[in-house]
Write a protein that holds these residues in place. Structure first.
Motif, PDB file in Angstrom:
ATOM      1  N   UNK A  28       0.827  -1.093  -0.116  1.00 36.29           N
ATOM      2  CA  UNK A  28       0.083  -0.018  -0.099  1.00 36.29           C
ATOM      3  C   UNK A  28       0.768   1.222   0.083  1.00 36.29           C
ATOM      4  N   UNK A  29       1.667   1.113   0.677  1.00 33.34           N
ATOM      5  CA  UNK A  29       2.697   2.403   0.832  1.00 33.34           C
ATOM      6  C   UNK A  29       3.497   2.499  -0.518  1.00 33.34           C
ATOM      7  N   UNK A  30       3.821   1.451  -1.127  1.00 35.40           N
ATOM      8  CA  UNK A  30       4.662   1.740  -2.495  1.00 35.40           C
ATOM      9  C   UNK A  30       3.511   2.200  -3.382  1.00 35.40           C
ATOM     10  N   UNK A  31       2.417   1.976  -3.390  1.00 36.69           N
ATOM     11  CA  UNK A  31       1.255   2.397  -4.561  1.00 36.69           C
ATOM     12  C   UNK A  31       0.795   3.670  -3.827  1.00 36.69           C
ATOM     13  N   UNK A  32       1.036   3.993  -2.914  1.00 40.17           N
ATOM     14  CA  UNK A  32       0.411   5.506  -2.460  1.00 40.17           C
ATOM     15  C   UNK A  32       1.412   6.620  -2.238  1.00 40.17           C
ATOM     16  N   UNK A  33       2.238   6.584  -1.199  1.00 40.35           N
ATOM     17  CA  UNK A  33       3.181   7.392  -0.996  1.00 40.35           C
ATOM     18  C   UNK A  33       4.334   7.241  -1.783  1.00 40.35           C
ATOM     19  N   UNK A  34       4.836   6.112  -2.385  1.00 41.59           N
ATOM     20  CA  UNK A  34       5.990   6.499  -3.538  1.00 41.59           C
ATOM     21  C   UNK A  34       5.548   6.886  -4.768  1.00 41.59           C
ATOM     22  N   UNK A  35       4.317   6.571  -5.197  1.00 46.32           N
ATOM     23  CA  UNK A  35       3.787   7.212  -6.308  1.00 46.32           C
ATOM     24  C   UNK A  35       3.542   8.767  -6.547  1.00 46.32           C
ATOM     25  N   UNK A  36       3.212   9.124  -5.119  1.00 46.99           N
ATOM     26  CA  UNK A  36       2.893  10.559  -4.915  1.00 46.99           C
ATOM     27  C   UNK A  36       4.048  11.336  -4.948  1.00 46.99           C
ATOM     28  N   UNK A  40       7.017  14.650  -8.253  1.00 41.40           N
ATOM     29  CA  UNK A  40       7.858  15.613  -8.185  1.00 41.40           C
ATOM     30  C   UNK A  40       8.768  15.417  -9.816  1.00 41.40           C
ATOM     31  N   UNK A  41       8.917  14.179 -10.321  1.00 44.32           N
ATOM     32  CA  UNK A  41       9.640  13.916 -11.294  1.00 44.32           C
ATOM     33  C   UNK A  41       8.786  14.672 -12.489  1.00 44.32           C
ATOM     34  N   UNK A  42       7.506  14.603 -12.533  1.00 46.20           N
ATOM     35  CA  UNK A  42       6.784  15.325 -13.301  1.00 46.20           C
ATOM     36  C   UNK A  42       6.502  16.735 -13.430  1.00 46.20           C
ATOM     37  N   UNK A  61       0.836  18.581  -6.977  1.00 50.12           N
ATOM     38  CA  UNK A  61       1.295  17.545  -5.964  1.00 50.12           C
ATOM     39  C   UNK A  61       0.532  17.843  -4.689  1.00 50.12           C
ATOM     40  N   UNK A  62       0.342  19.171  -4.255  1.00 54.06           N
ATOM     41  CA  UNK A  62      -0.359  19.524  -2.933  1.00 54.06           C
ATOM     42  C   UNK A  62      -1.741  18.915  -2.802  1.00 54.06           C
ATOM     43  N   UNK A 224       7.068  18.553   3.157  1.00 56.08           N
ATOM     44  CA  UNK A 224       6.421  18.198   1.849  1.00 56.08           C
ATOM     45  C   UNK A 224       6.901  18.881   0.735  1.00 56.08           C
ATOM     46  N   UNK A 225       7.284  20.068   0.792  1.00 56.35           N
ATOM     47  CA  UNK A 225       7.845  20.891  -0.202  1.00 56.35           C
ATOM     48  C   UNK A 225       9.175  20.172  -0.691  1.00 56.35           C
ATOM     49  N   UNK A 226      10.118  19.647   0.141  1.00 56.13           N
ATOM     50  CA  UNK A 226      11.162  19.092  -0.336  1.00 56.13           C
ATOM     51  C   UNK A 226      11.236  17.942  -1.551  1.00 56.13           C
ATOM     52  N   UNK A 227       9.982  17.116  -1.364  1.00 59.50           N
ATOM     53  CA  UNK A 227       9.778  16.001  -2.379  1.00 59.50           C
ATOM     54  C   UNK A 227       9.414  16.758  -3.534  1.00 59.50           C
ATOM     55  N   UNK A 228       8.854  17.765  -3.555  1.00 61.55           N
ATOM     56  CA  UNK A 228       8.271  18.331  -4.946  1.00 61.55           C
ATOM     57  C   UNK A 228       9.348  19.096  -5.427  1.00 61.55           C
ATOM     58  N   UNK A 229      10.410  19.989  -4.524  1.00 56.53           N
ATOM     59  CA  UNK A 229      11.203  20.720  -5.450  1.00 56.53           C
ATOM     60  C   UNK A 229      12.747  20.031  -5.383  1.00 56.53           C
ATOM     61  N   UNK A 230      12.909  19.016  -4.776  1.00 57.79           N
ATOM     62  CA  UNK A 230      14.403  18.453  -4.890  1.00 57.79           C
ATOM     63  C   UNK A 230      14.779  18.407  -6.236  1.00 57.79           C
ATOM     64  N   UNK A 231      14.034  17.713  -7.121  1.00 61.69           N
ATOM     65  CA  UNK A 231      14.271  17.563  -8.676  1.00 61.69           C
ATOM     66  C   UNK A 231      14.283  19.090  -9.396  1.00 61.69           C
ATOM     67  N   UNK A 232      13.398  19.750  -9.255  1.00 62.59           N
ATOM     68  CA  UNK A 232      13.847  21.267  -9.927  1.00 62.59           C
ATOM     69  C   UNK A 232      14.867  21.857  -9.509  1.00 62.59           C
ATOM     70  N   UNK A 233      15.032  21.811  -8.087  1.00 67.74           N
ATOM     71  CA  UNK A 233      16.288  22.364  -7.564  1.00 67.74           C
ATOM     72  C   UNK A 233      17.590  21.562  -8.145  1.00 67.74           C
ATOM     73  N   UNK A 234      17.564  20.450  -8.234  1.00 68.75           N
ATOM     74  CA  UNK A 234      18.880  19.756  -8.951  1.00 68.75           C
ATOM     75  C   UNK A 234      18.928  20.193 -10.311  1.00 68.75           C
ATOM     76  N   UNK A 235      18.083  20.404 -11.019  1.00 67.67           N
ATOM     77  CA  UNK A 235      18.163  20.841 -12.420  1.00 67.67           C
ATOM     78  C   UNK A 235      18.428  22.203 -12.713  1.00 67.67           C
TER      79      UNK A 235
END
Length: 442
Positions: A28-36, A40-42, A61-62, A224-235
């Motif tokens: 369940x945590x794979x299908x919910x939290x991991x997918x959410x 961030x990659x999208x 995301x929010x 919460x924001x880190x999982x959204x902006x980690x990939x954009x910040x790295x780019x």
């Protein structure tokens, strides 16, 4: 079909079918939290396709995170019940069971992050979302693994089984019969239902739970924001798309280690009573990681950040249900977890857009990450001061009781009765008995 026979367990089995419940919660945590998290990659794809700023794009995301924690919709119908079921099946090895179950979030992120990036490159973001949707249908299999369990303490606690039996009898009455009843009967039944509901949620007035709830609000805002902006910040600092996705994979796999190691450690007898301290330590360390993130502007520097943040993120995620159970008790765990995850909803809804607005306004991620870091540190400090205040109060009460020389008799239900006989000296009692005997002999 015949209804399955319910077996009354004197205590959580700490094994048996409980491990299948752990497997179900893991999936369940794979299908919910991991997918959410992988949304961030999208983020960059959405931002480019729809030509929107950071704040507006962050609502995608929010809203997904908020709906999971707030409503009875979608992921929420799977996530909270699965976590509560693990708490019902385990007691002695509860932290370890939660560590394994919650590690699905890390394993899922580790696997899905590079896979999602490949899917976007091959099938665009629309095709990638369709494939993820098919993967999430495995939640139906997870639901088939869940079996309710009846514990002896549920019979002893009126807020659980007794409430359910009483309310079910009231609810199963025919609506026509209720409409023919007198207004007094209607008012009485309404008061009974309200009383039973209050018995289920009376933990809301517990001081320990109130402090935990406020702490959760600040913690959820910061994480919460880190999982959204980690990939954009790295780019934005020159990291490639594959390396940015790899950072999410690192965060996910280290998250697993944090889940299991902290779960195993806090189940040890020497650390079991320090679960609160371990929880606030993990939250505070994640806050410190966020404070240092704006300085890290290359891939070799972002890798240690993913290691550290991922480890302590897995640690405190594992301890949230454990600490909640320690505060409210196992019988009220399901309702309390519902409230705790409900409290995640508003910060999850607001923090990514606010962080995006700060990025749009300042032109950098510094203000957003600093706000997240200080929010998590404040959450940790709040719990720390609450525990210190409670310890000081206990010490003060003990000193007062010692000075007054009052004997305290603690009953099984937790109330304290003060014995007046304790104020009499034993020698005075003996002298009084001698005088009484001599008077009778005369």
């Amino acid at each position: 079909m015949a209804t399955p026979r319910k077996v009354l367990h004197s205590s959580p089995p700490d094994g048996g079918w409980g491990w299948m419940i752990v497997v179900g919660c893991f999936l369940v945590t794979i299908c919910t939290r991991a997918v959410t998290r992988c949304i961030s990659i999208f983020f960059v794809e959405f931002q480019t396709y729809f030509a929107q700023d950071y704040a507006r794009t962050a609502w995608i995301h929010s809203i997904a995170d908020c709906a999971t924690m707030l409503c009875g919709l979608g992921f929420a119908l799977c996530y909270s019940p699965a976590i509560a079921m693990v708490g019902k099946y385990f007691n002695k090895r509860k932290a370890l069971a939660y560590g394994i179950a919650m590690s699905g979030s890390g394993i899922g992120t580790f696997i899905l992050a590079p896979v999602v990036q490949l899917l976007i490159e091959q099938f665009s973001w629309r095709g990638a979302l369709l494939i993820l949707g098919g993967f999430v249908l495995n939640l139906c299999v997870c639901g088939a693994l869940m079996r309710p369990i009846t514990l002896k303490e549920d019979h002893e606690n009126p807020s659980e089984l007794h409430k359910q039996e009483y309310v079910s009898k009231a609810q199963k009455q025919d609506l026509k019969q209720i409409s023919m009843c007198s207004p007094l009967m209607k008012e009485w039944s309404h008061e009974c239902l309200c009383h039973c509901s209050w018995q289920e949620y009376n933990f809301l007035l517990m001081p320990d739970f109130m402090v935990l709830a406020v702490s959760v609000l600040f913690m959820a805002y910061g994480c919460s924001p880190l999982f959204v902006y980690l990939v954009p910040y790295a780019l934005s600092v020159g990291v490639s798309h594959q390396e940015a996705a790899f950072l999410m994979s690192i965060l996910g796999v280290i998250d697993i280690i944090g889940n299991i190691t902290f779960g195993w450690l806090t189940d040890r007898r020497c650390l079991k009573k320090y679960r609160h301290i371990c929880y606030l330590f993990a939250v505070g360390m994640d806050g410190l990681c966020c404070l240092f993130l704006p300085v890290l502007q290359s891939f070799p520097l972002l890798v240690p950040f993913s290691f550290t943040f991922g480890y302590f993120d897995g640690a405190y995620v594992t301890l949230i249900p454990v600490v909640t159970a320690d505060v409210v008790g196992t019988p009220s765990l399901s309702s309390a977890l519902g409230v705790v995850y409900f409290l995640h909803a508003v910060p999850y809804l607001l923090s990514p857009p606010i962080a995006g607005w700060l990025v749009d306004t300042t032109g950098s991620y510094t203000a957003s990450f600093l706000l997240c870091g200080f929010s998590m540190i404040f959450s940790s400090i709040l719990l720390c001061f609450a525990r210190l205040a409670k310890k000081i109060k206990r010490t003060h009460l003990r000193s007062l009781a010692k000075d007054a020389n009052i004997k305290q008799q603690i009953w099984t239900n937790g109330t304290i009765a003060y014995s007046v006989a304790g104020e009499l000296d034993q020698k005075d009692v003996e002298m009084l008995a001698i005088d009484t005997n001599s008077y009778c002999n005369r």
